[in-house]
Design an enzyme around this catalytic site. Sequence first.
Site, PDB file in Angstrom:
ATOM      1  N   TYR A 160      11.928-121.710  38.229  1.00  0.00           N
ATOM      2  CA  TYR A 160      12.019-121.623  39.697  1.00  0.00           C
ATOM      3  C   TYR A 160      11.359-120.358  40.234  1.00  0.00           C
ATOM      4  CZ  TYR A 160      14.929-125.709  39.661  1.00  0.00           C
ATOM      5  OH  TYR A 160      15.369-126.994  39.488  1.00  0.00           O
ATOM      6  N   LYS A 230      18.994-125.186  26.201  1.00  0.00           N
ATOM      7  CA  LYS A 230      18.150-125.978  25.302  1.00  0.00           C
ATOM      8  C   LYS A 230      17.477-125.000  24.334  1.00  0.00           C
ATOM      9  CE  LYS A 230      16.258-129.896  24.065  1.00  0.00           C
ATOM     10  NZ  LYS A 230      17.000-130.974  23.417  1.00  0.00           N
ATOM     11  N   ASP A 278      21.028-131.629  26.347  1.00  0.00           N
ATOM     12  CA  ASP A 278      20.989-133.103  26.298  1.00  0.00           C
ATOM     13  C   ASP A 278      22.327-133.667  25.819  1.00  0.00           C
ATOM     14  OD1 ASP A 278      20.281-131.889  23.909  1.00  0.00           O
ATOM     15  OD2 ASP A 278      18.633-133.249  23.435  1.00  0.00           O
ATOM     16  N   ASP A 302      20.324-127.388  38.008  1.00  0.00           N
ATOM     17  CA  ASP A 302      19.908-128.309  39.068  1.00  0.00           C
ATOM     18  C   ASP A 302      20.196-129.748  38.643  1.00  0.00           C
ATOM     19  OD1 ASP A 302      18.763-129.272  41.353  1.00  0.00           O
ATOM     20  OD2 ASP A 302      16.810-128.344  41.075  1.00  0.00           O
TER      21      ASP A 302
HETATM   22  O1  AKG Z   1      14.666-126.419  47.156  1.00  0.00           O
HETATM   23  C1  AKG Z   1      14.592-127.627  47.001  1.00  0.00           C
HETATM   24  O2  AKG Z   1      13.894-128.351  47.703  1.00  0.00           O
HETATM   25  C2  AKG Z   1      15.450-128.303  45.959  1.00  0.00           C
HETATM   26  C3  AKG Z   1      16.543-127.422  45.432  1.00  0.00           C
HETATM   27  C4  AKG Z   1      17.553-128.156  44.661  1.00  0.00           C
HETATM   28  O3  AKG Z   1      17.391-129.291  44.263  1.00  0.00           O
HETATM   29  C5  AKG Z   1      18.820-127.512  44.372  1.00  0.00           C
HETATM   30  O4  AKG Z   1      18.979-126.329  44.604  1.00  0.00           O
HETATM   31  O5  AKG Z   1      19.724-128.181  43.857  1.00  0.00           O
HETATM   32 MG    MG Z   2      19.079-130.031  43.182  1.00  0.00          MG
END
Ligand code: AKG
Ligand code: MG
Length: 414
Positions: A160, A230, A278, A302
Amino acid sequence: MTTHIKVPAQGEKISMQSGKLTVPDRPIIPFVEGDGTGPDIWNASVRVIDAAVAKAYGGQRQIEWLEVYAGEKSVQVYGEGQWLPEETLTAFREYLFGIKGPLTTPVGGGIRSINVALRQELDLYACVRPVQYFQGVPSPVKRPQDVDMVIFRENTEDIYAGIEYRAGTPEAARMRDFLVGEMGVTKIRFPDSSSFGVKPVSQEGTERLVRAAIQFALDNGRKSVSLVHKGNIMKFTEGGFRDWGYDLAKREFGAVEIDGGPWCQLPNGIVIKDVIADNFLQQILTRPTDYDVIATLNLNGDYVSDALAAQVGGIGIAPGANINYVSGHAIFEATHGTAPKYAGKDVINPSSVILSGEMMLRYMGWTEAADLILKSLDATIQQKFVTYDFARSMEGAHEVKTSEFANKIIENMG
Ligand SMILES: O=C(O)CCC(=O)C(=O)O
Ligand SMILES: [Mg+2]
Ligand SMILES: NC(=O)C1=CN([C@@H]2O[C@H](COP(=O)(O)OP(=O)(O)OC[C@H]3O[C@@H](n4cnc5c(N)ncnc54)[C@H](OP(=O)(O)O)[C@@H]3O)[C@@H](O)[C@H]2O)C=CC1
């Protein structure tokens, strides 16, 4: 830059000194309405939050809302390219807390995520997402009540960080040359047509996240903290997360290894364990009671957030908070996105933002108002007044609009 923010005439800032929050009776709290279904959800949620505070404190306490802008509305208000204006960031910094609706992020090209940018700019390193079951919510699993977990997702690192180079660009060619020419990498299958991404994972980043997760487990009488990673494949990033996590548990919390390690236990019995991601994703379906507090990296967190939310009825009821426990900064937001096909239809489920508001009130120490939200949301669902997402698989449901759902919750506050 022109100021578009209108600070309320009354109200004071929330502050933090020596790790202790000071919350005035009329705190000013910035909010971002959000894109897509954001306005539908926010308009319903703010009424519920205000009603809970009014009911709990009889006018002694009140939130002074301060609208700040990000995303599509920000571009309308500030002009082209102004997706995240500086004064929005300044407001979140100054007022310490904030709450937001979802913001759109294009896939492939275009702007990078404003949601992620806010977390990085304010260094909100822990994304805290509790996953709990509300009686009566339709779920795809047999025993949704067995899911009671709190996800601590690292929020500032991993892929990210947005360090990516698109195939065919000079930057991608330099990256390829560096990796192949200087680092001796031989395993890039198609080097000339590859895009490249970099995954930074640090000891500091891991430690502050795992520290927050363990502290939460201690403060809330939880049974275990599971490090989800992982690390068998990504040995130094995801494997590093696991090893640094265990080391921190031993060094700072007095954990000792059990059964020959690497699992360990805190003096009060909380188990610190790890699981490969997983396997974790199948075990949350087959034996969810084995898991309690989850500490994991950004991408895993996420995926895991949406998967677990589905088990308790879907992301319509999945709240969250982005927190820096050291500076006190916090932005509360739902797990879900903008769900654009429902925008402006007044049908979407506002529970995730309502429950994000509940988390905010609890974090502020306004527990009576937070409890009232939980109780009346629970009652509303049990009366089977629900939005379309629950209604489609709930027998005997009274399907209501977003705004009507909020009205029912407020009615149920008594
Ligand atoms: O920033 C985004 O568009 C997606 C972020 C996301 O899916 C989350 O933080 O769970
Ligand atoms: Mg998300
Ligand atoms: N923090 C943030 O601001 C986030 C922003 N996003 C962004 O949102 C945009 C759309 O993302 P997308 O992948 O479609 O994911 P979304 O979470 O927006 O929606 C996916 C599906 O989830 C269901 N859903 C979402 N929210 C609700 C709700 N409140 N009540 C009931 N059901 C809900 C709907 O399912 P159904 O169709 O079955 O009704 C919807 O079609 C993207 O730009 C993405 O980047 C995504 C995640 C987080």
